[in-house]
Design an enzyme around this catalytic site. Structure first.
Site, short mmCIF file in Angstrom:
data_model
loop_
_atom_site.label_atom_id
_atom_site.label_comp_id
_atom_site.label_asym_id
_atom_site.label_seq_id
_atom_site.Cartn_x
_atom_site.Cartn_y
_atom_site.Cartn_z
CB CYS A 1 -1.15 0.28 -5.89
SG CYS A 1 -0.92 1.11 -7.42
CG ASN A 2 -5.71 3.73 -6.76
OD1 ASN A 2 -5.76 2.33 -7.09
ND2 ASN A 2 -6.14 4.63 -7.83
#
Length: 389
Positions: A92-93
């Site tokens: 999800c960065n």
């Protein structure tokens, strides 16, 4: 009925623990419906150790493949056996609300495509994909539409929804998009997943951070429960910060105030409010981002963070304190995942359960329609600009 599960980006095993604990007994036939791990992959070596130890109950288990997902032999069923279901909390960065939000243009954004490859090659009966709420706004919403479209084109009926985990018994305000896909041929036979109704009817029923951490008390010799150390200045500052407030509280004496210019993050030296769910547990960040006790002058221990994520005390995390912190902060709360997986099992078993309408703004057709309207509006505006010239 047993569903064999494959998983990408397994992390320490939050999704998988939820799947492992999910059990459904048919009230009429007595048949048990459950999910079993078959194979998984992650690039984080210590997360793989944690997963093997707790999910596989064998730290040497070869079914957990450590390394870049690019090197995993997806489609080679001699190495990765046939699966009935699939889970992936793709990184999800690049979609998180915290950070630069590169979306599909980032290093991690395109990794969802390996999940698409699994769906194409294995065609499991169902899948569960998870990501942060910021996914819906990445690349002006185009990333989310592209991901949903590709998942749908794999042959699945999708039910995306923004789950607010504090509504499901998690002592933490953690909002995540979960996409459940049911294979089209099964959906046509009436197997339709519905979003399980929240278990807490209002904020009055939410599990507080106090309850999550203290009930029952954490044993002193519990794994991952090492007390943090702080300088005297940090302790003095925390002394002047009430529960629920942060480093920008006006009552902090001037000589203890942080000298920071620009944006002031609300989570810096923020103390928990014992009467409310915790704010979101994160996996990284420098000084002041470790979450702070409502009463004691210190940050939380990793075990306390794990409690807020609903990991049981016998779930042991492998690695250094920072490696463990990262694993905990990146994980899906197992209790929330279990509720989703049990709803899926009930769907397949034909057992009714309470449900709610999926988040309307996440539905693909509406998203496509919204995008078309925006495109048409831009075209009309451009035509008006030409007319004015």
């Amino acid at each position: 009925m047993i569903f064999k599960k494959g998983e990408l980006f397994n992390g320490p095993g939050g999704l998988s623990l939820g799947a492992k604990n999910a059990r459904v007994i048919h009230p009429r036939t007595g048949e048990e419906w459950r999910i079993e791990h078959l194979w998984s992959n992650d690039y984080d070596a210590k997360a793989c150790e944690t997963y093997r130890l707790n999910i596989c109950e064998d730290i040497e288990d070869s079914s957990v493949h450590w390394g870049p997902v690019e090197d995993l032999p997806i489609g080679n069923k001699d190495v990765l056996g046939e699966i009935d279901c699939f889970a992936f909390g793709f990184p999800c960065n690049d979609y998180s609300q915290v950070g630069e939000k590169h979306g599909l243009n980032g290093t991690f954004g395109p990794l969802y495509s390996y999940g698409v490859k699994v769906l194409v090659d294995y065609q499991p009966k169902f899948f569960v994909a998870e990501n942060v709420g910021g996914l819906q706004s990445a690349n002006e919403g185009k990333a989310f539409i592209q991901i949903l479209t590709e998942l749908e084109e794999c042959g699945y009926q999708l039910t995306p929804h923004l789950y607010k985990f504090e509504e499901y018994g998690v002592p933490q305000a953690r909002h995540r998009i979960i996409i459940v896909g049911i294979r089209n041929d099964l959906a046509k036979k009436g197997i339709e997943y519905k979003v399980p109704a929240p278990t807490s009817l209002s904020s009055i029923d939410y599990t507080t951070s106090y309850e999550g951490i203290t009930n029952p008390p954490i044993p002193e010799d519990c794994a991952n429960h090492e007390m943090p150390r702080h300088t005297q200045k940090v302790k003095d500052m925390l002394y002047h910060i009430p529960a629920g407030e942060n480093a920008w509280y006006p009552g902090i004496p001037e000589h203890l105030q942080l000298k920071v210019k620009g944006a002031r993050l609300s989570s810096i030296y923020k103390r928990l409010d014992p009467n409310r769910p915790a704010y979101t547990v994160t996996g990284s960040g420098g000084g002041g981002t470790h979450m702070y006790h409502w009463e004691e002058l210190r940050a939380l221990t990793n075990r306390e963070r794990a409690r807020l994520q609903t990991f049981p005390d016998d779930f042991v995390f492998c690695g250094s304190k920072e490696q463990v912190r990262k694993q905990i902060g990146m994980a899906v709360p197992p209790i929330g995942a279990q509720i989703v997986f049990e709803a899926i099992l009930k769907t397949f078993a034909g057992i009714e359960y309470n449900y709610v309408t999926p988040t309307p703004k996440l539905q693909l057709e509406k998203l496509k329609g919204k995008t078309k309207k925006l495109t048409d509006r831009k075209f009309l505006n451009k035509q008006q600009d030409i007319a004015l010239v």
